[in-house]
Scaffold this motif. Structure first.
Motif, short mmCIF file in Angstrom:
data_model
loop_
_atom_site.label_atom_id
_atom_site.label_comp_id
_atom_site.label_asym_id
_atom_site.label_seq_id
_atom_site.Cartn_x
_atom_site.Cartn_y
_atom_site.Cartn_z
N LYS A 122 1.33 -6.43 0.75
CA LYS A 122 1.66 -5.16 0.76
C LYS A 122 2.58 -4.61 1.83
O LYS A 122 1.76 -5.47 2.99
CB LYS A 122 0.34 -4.05 0.55
CG LYS A 122 -0.04 -4.66 -1.26
CD LYS A 122 1.16 -4.25 -2.38
CE LYS A 122 0.13 -4.10 -3.34
NZ LYS A 122 1.11 -3.80 -4.41
N PRO A 123 3.79 -3.60 2.24
CA PRO A 123 3.59 -3.66 2.99
C PRO A 123 2.27 -2.98 4.64
O PRO A 123 1.42 -2.22 3.77
CB PRO A 123 4.75 -1.98 3.17
CG PRO A 123 5.09 -2.21 2.06
CD PRO A 123 4.10 -2.71 0.80
N TYR A 128 -2.67 1.48 10.81
CA TYR A 128 -3.45 0.33 10.43
C TYR A 128 -4.47 -0.45 11.84
O TYR A 128 -5.59 -0.34 12.15
CB TYR A 128 -2.67 -1.30 9.93
CG TYR A 128 -1.92 -2.32 10.57
CD1 TYR A 128 -2.33 -3.18 11.89
CD2 TYR A 128 -0.31 -1.58 11.34
CE1 TYR A 128 -1.13 -4.00 12.52
CE2 TYR A 128 0.51 -2.11 12.21
CZ TYR A 128 -0.28 -3.54 12.69
OH TYR A 128 0.87 -4.44 13.52
N GLN A 129 -3.56 -0.18 13.09
CA GLN A 129 -3.94 -0.51 14.14
C GLN A 129 -4.96 0.29 15.01
O GLN A 129 -5.41 0.26 16.08
CB GLN A 129 -2.91 -0.92 15.42
CG GLN A 129 -1.91 0.44 15.90
CD GLN A 129 -0.68 -0.03 16.19
OE1 GLN A 129 -1.11 -0.67 17.66
NE2 GLN A 129 0.36 0.98 16.41
N LEU A 130 -4.78 1.44 14.16
CA LEU A 130 -5.67 3.04 15.01
C LEU A 130 -6.84 2.29 14.45
O LEU A 130 -8.56 3.29 14.84
CB LEU A 130 -5.53 3.85 14.07
CG LEU A 130 -3.73 3.91 14.66
CD1 LEU A 130 -3.02 5.91 13.88
CD2 LEU A 130 -3.61 4.79 16.12
#
Length: 291
Positions: A122-123, A128-130
């Protein structure tokens, strides 16, 4: 759990391959020793009859002193199989089972690599990096992830599910409890969040949930200060939610100053543990140790 693992056998075959040595320990039809997987699956249940070999014959059984002992090819699949088999020369060593991904032998099992191969990609989500940053505390990150998806049982959601509960925030007693209210429009949690941020940066942190996500994604800070800020955000969410649950389930309360101290302690302890394994994280610890 065992039953669930057994259901994954068909997926495991995709990565398991037998490297042929003397061929004595590998079943010709049943083991994954060719690029086509187990031949009983490649040809179907009539495969042994089509190939003219016994059902439980080994690879070695189908060889002679002059080469392979196979019936003439009568299908395209047989032709492809025979073309591959002619590249194999038996040796004196034993057959060996190996774990392969993209035809590359792996030294050890890596769940991440396997997961990336069997899942539907999935994109990447913008947040996500948080959540999954290198300085995270796992239980904090998991709680934040659930709140980003808005899956935790805040009172407004309980009411929508048909539960007979009062929707008033248990922390401030002023407005209806929701994710966006708790983090950090609630007067109780807003003070904790702003005081923690003030330790790390002179920037003014927003109090609205969506604005906070955008602000964190675009914050212009040094690497370790940014990690410390993410730690603080995680810890504030976790500790505020813990305090809310404490009040909801046991009726016990802590003042904001105690929750603030819990946040500081959690971040400091995590930074100290990271320094033990990686001295380069010392600057992360310095963000917290003077408070």
């Amino acid at each position: 759990m065992l039953r669930k693992l057994l259901k994954l056998r068909s997926k495991a075959y995709y990565f398991l391959k037998i490297k042929i040595g003397n061929g004595d320990d590998t079943f010709f039809c049943w083991d994954p020793w060719t690029p086509f997987g187990p031949l009983i699956h490649y040809f179907g249940t009539n495969g042994p009859t089509l190939l003219g070999i016994p059902l439980f014959s080994t690879v070695k059984d189908q060889t002679t002193s002059t080469g392979w002992n196979l019936s003439p090819a009568r299908s395209e699949k047989q032709t492809l199989l025979y073309a591959y088999i002619t590249t194999i020369n038996l040796s004196l060593s034993s057959d060996k089972a190996v774990w392969m991904i993209d035809e590359v032998t792996q030294r050890s099992f890596c769940s991440r690599n396997v997961w990336n191969k069997i899942r539907d990609p999935k994109p990447l989500v913008p947040w996500y990096q948080l959540v999954w940053h290198k300085a995270r505390i796992p239980k904090h990150a998991f709680t934040v992830w659930l709140f980003i998806l808005n899956r935790n049982p805040t009172l407004d959601r309980l009411v929508r599910w048909g539960c007979d509960v009062e929707k008033t925030c248990l922390l401030c007693g002023e407005e209806e409890e929701s994710r966006d209210h708790l983090f950090f429009q609630c007067s109780y949690s807003a003070g904790i969040w702003k005081n923690i941020v003030a330790i790390l940066t002179p920037l003014v942190a927003p109090s609205h949930w969506e604005s906070t996500i955008i602000w964190l994604n675009s914050a212009s800070l040094s690497k370790d200060t940014f990690l410390a800020l993410l730690q603080a955000w995680h810890a504030c969410i976790y500790e505020v939610w813990s305090e809310r649950n404490r009040r909801y389930h046991s009726g016990k309360t802590l003042p904001p100053s105690s929750v603030y101290r819990n946040v500081l302690n959690a971040c400091t302890n995590r930074a100290q543990s990271l320094v033990l394994h990686n001295p380069d994280r010392l600057s992360l610890l310095r963000c917290w140790e003077s408070h």
